[in-house]
Motif scaffolding. Structure first.
Motif, PDB file in Angstrom:
ATOM      1  N   ILE A  91       0.840  -1.209   0.000  1.00  0.00           N
ATOM      2  CA  ILE A  91       0.000   0.000   0.000  1.00  0.00           C
ATOM      3  C   ILE A  91       0.872   1.254   0.000  1.00  0.00           C
ATOM      4  O   ILE A  91       0.616   2.220  -0.743  1.00  0.00           O
ATOM      5  CB  ILE A  91      -0.935   0.004   1.221  1.00  0.00           C
ATOM      6  CG1 ILE A  91      -1.974  -1.109   1.112  1.00  0.00           C
ATOM      7  CG2 ILE A  91      -1.618   1.365   1.373  1.00  0.00           C
ATOM      8  CD1 ILE A  91      -3.004  -0.917   0.028  1.00  0.00           C
ATOM      9  N   LYS A 108      -4.257   0.725  -8.925  1.00  0.00           N
ATOM     10  CA  LYS A 108      -4.312   0.962  -7.481  1.00  0.00           C
ATOM     11  C   LYS A 108      -5.305   0.018  -6.807  1.00  0.00           C
ATOM     12  O   LYS A 108      -5.046  -0.500  -5.716  1.00  0.00           O
ATOM     13  CB  LYS A 108      -4.680   2.426  -7.206  1.00  0.00           C
ATOM     14  CG  LYS A 108      -3.541   3.389  -7.544  1.00  0.00           C
ATOM     15  CD  LYS A 108      -3.874   4.817  -7.185  1.00  0.00           C
ATOM     16  CE  LYS A 108      -4.816   5.450  -8.189  1.00  0.00           C
ATOM     17  NZ  LYS A 108      -4.996   6.900  -7.931  1.00  0.00           N
ATOM     18  N   GLN A 112      -4.422  -2.699  -3.860  1.00  0.00           N
ATOM     19  CA  GLN A 112      -5.153  -2.747  -2.595  1.00  0.00           C
ATOM     20  C   GLN A 112      -5.750  -4.132  -2.349  1.00  0.00           C
ATOM     21  O   GLN A 112      -5.703  -4.653  -1.233  1.00  0.00           O
ATOM     22  CB  GLN A 112      -6.256  -1.688  -2.592  1.00  0.00           C
ATOM     23  CG  GLN A 112      -5.735  -0.262  -2.592  1.00  0.00           C
ATOM     24  CD  GLN A 112      -6.789   0.745  -3.020  1.00  0.00           C
ATOM     25  OE1 GLN A 112      -7.974   0.415  -3.144  1.00  0.00           O
ATOM     26  NE2 GLN A 112      -6.370   1.981  -3.252  1.00  0.00           N
ATOM     27  N   VAL A 152      -9.888  -2.734   0.974  1.00  0.00           N
ATOM     28  CA  VAL A 152     -10.037  -1.790  -0.143  1.00  0.00           C
ATOM     29  C   VAL A 152     -10.928  -0.619   0.271  1.00  0.00           C
ATOM     30  O   VAL A 152     -10.620   0.550  -0.006  1.00  0.00           O
ATOM     31  CB  VAL A 152     -10.618  -2.498  -1.374  1.00  0.00           C
ATOM     32  CG1 VAL A 152     -10.979  -1.484  -2.470  1.00  0.00           C
ATOM     33  CG2 VAL A 152      -9.632  -3.529  -1.916  1.00  0.00           C
ATOM     34  N   THR A 155      -9.105   1.693   2.850  1.00  0.00           N
ATOM     35  CA  THR A 155      -8.015   2.426   2.190  1.00  0.00           C
ATOM     36  C   THR A 155      -8.558   3.606   1.402  1.00  0.00           C
ATOM     37  O   THR A 155      -8.053   4.735   1.503  1.00  0.00           O
ATOM     38  CB  THR A 155      -7.231   1.486   1.252  1.00  0.00           C
ATOM     39  OG1 THR A 155      -6.722   0.386   2.008  1.00  0.00           O
ATOM     40  CG2 THR A 155      -6.072   2.220   0.597  1.00  0.00           C
ATOM     41  N   ASN A 156      -9.603   3.365   0.630  1.00  0.00           N
ATOM     42  CA  ASN A 156     -10.159   4.433  -0.203  1.00  0.00           C
ATOM     43  C   ASN A 156     -10.953   5.448   0.606  1.00  0.00           C
ATOM     44  O   ASN A 156     -11.006   6.624   0.237  1.00  0.00           O
ATOM     45  CB  ASN A 156     -11.018   3.824  -1.309  1.00  0.00           C
ATOM     46  CG  ASN A 156     -10.181   3.214  -2.415  1.00  0.00           C
ATOM     47  OD1 ASN A 156      -9.556   3.909  -3.197  1.00  0.00           O
ATOM     48  ND2 ASN A 156     -10.125   1.892  -2.459  1.00  0.00           N
TER      49      ASN A 156
END
Length: 202
Positions: A91, A108, A112, A152, A155-156
């Motif tokens: 990451i 990306k 992830q 995911v 993270t986003n």
């Protein structure tokens, strides 16, 4: 994990960040490695792009130093460390490269998802699933999908709110403080160690 060790871990992370951030800020300004204000970025002046580097080095530097001084409290981490480090490094490197040379959204997303699968392979997964007023449900093969989607999604979520000074850090601090409370209530040493490392940094 004792309260003294928790405070020590947080203090180590704080001191590492305190020493490292000014150097990285200077490095960013000197080399023009800056994030400029834009449509979705509300900071008023350019800021250095190396915050992720400070976070990555602080977390793993703190874990390394903690192993030197109190390895007996961190034995739970031993089997997980390669997977935690592998997922975090993937990451971090993806974000670092994207800062300097923008990557496609699909690349990306793939990185992830791969990080989520690395954590899953290390046993860090959502299974069983606890449902309020119902109990626990075993997910079976669905576990890998839900676990990867969780990585995911988180993270986003943090990435999307990182447009206003202090917002992502503030939300993250509330999150890790919650993890620390849950870890304390259920005596989950791993959660406490990682939570207090992040609390010290933030």
């Amino acid at each position: 994990m004792t309260s003294g060790l928790a405070i020590t871990v947080a203090a180590i992370a704080f001191l590492l960040a305190l020493g490292m951030l000014p150097l990285l800020i200077q490095l960013g300004h000197r080399n023009k490695w800056l994030d400029y204000p834009g449509k979705h970025k509300r900071h008023k002046s350019p800021v250095p792009l190396l915050g992720g580097t400070a976070l990555f080095l602080t977390v793993w530097g703190t874990i390394g130093l903690s192993y030197l001084f109190a390895p007996e409290y961190l034995h739970e981490l031993d089997p997980l460390l390669p997977y935690l480090f592998g997922g975090a490094a993937l990451i971090y490197l993806t974000g670092l490269i994207d800062d300097f040379r923008p990557l496609s959204a699909w690349f990306k997303l793939g990185a992830q998802a791969a990080a989520g699968m690395i954590l899953f392979a290390g046993g860090m997964k959502i299974d069983p699933l606890s449902i309020p007023f119902y109990g626990q449900v075993s997910l079976g093969n669905v576990s890998i999908l839900l676990s990867v989607l969780w990585v995911v999604g988180l993270t986003n979520s943090i990435n999307l709110i990182d447009g206003l000074d202090g917002l992502a850090a503030g939300v993250s601090l509330v999150g890790v403080a919650t993890v620390a409370i849950v870890g304390s209530l259920y005596h989950i040493g791993i959660a406490l160690v990682l939570a207090f490392v992040l609390i010290g940094f933030l």
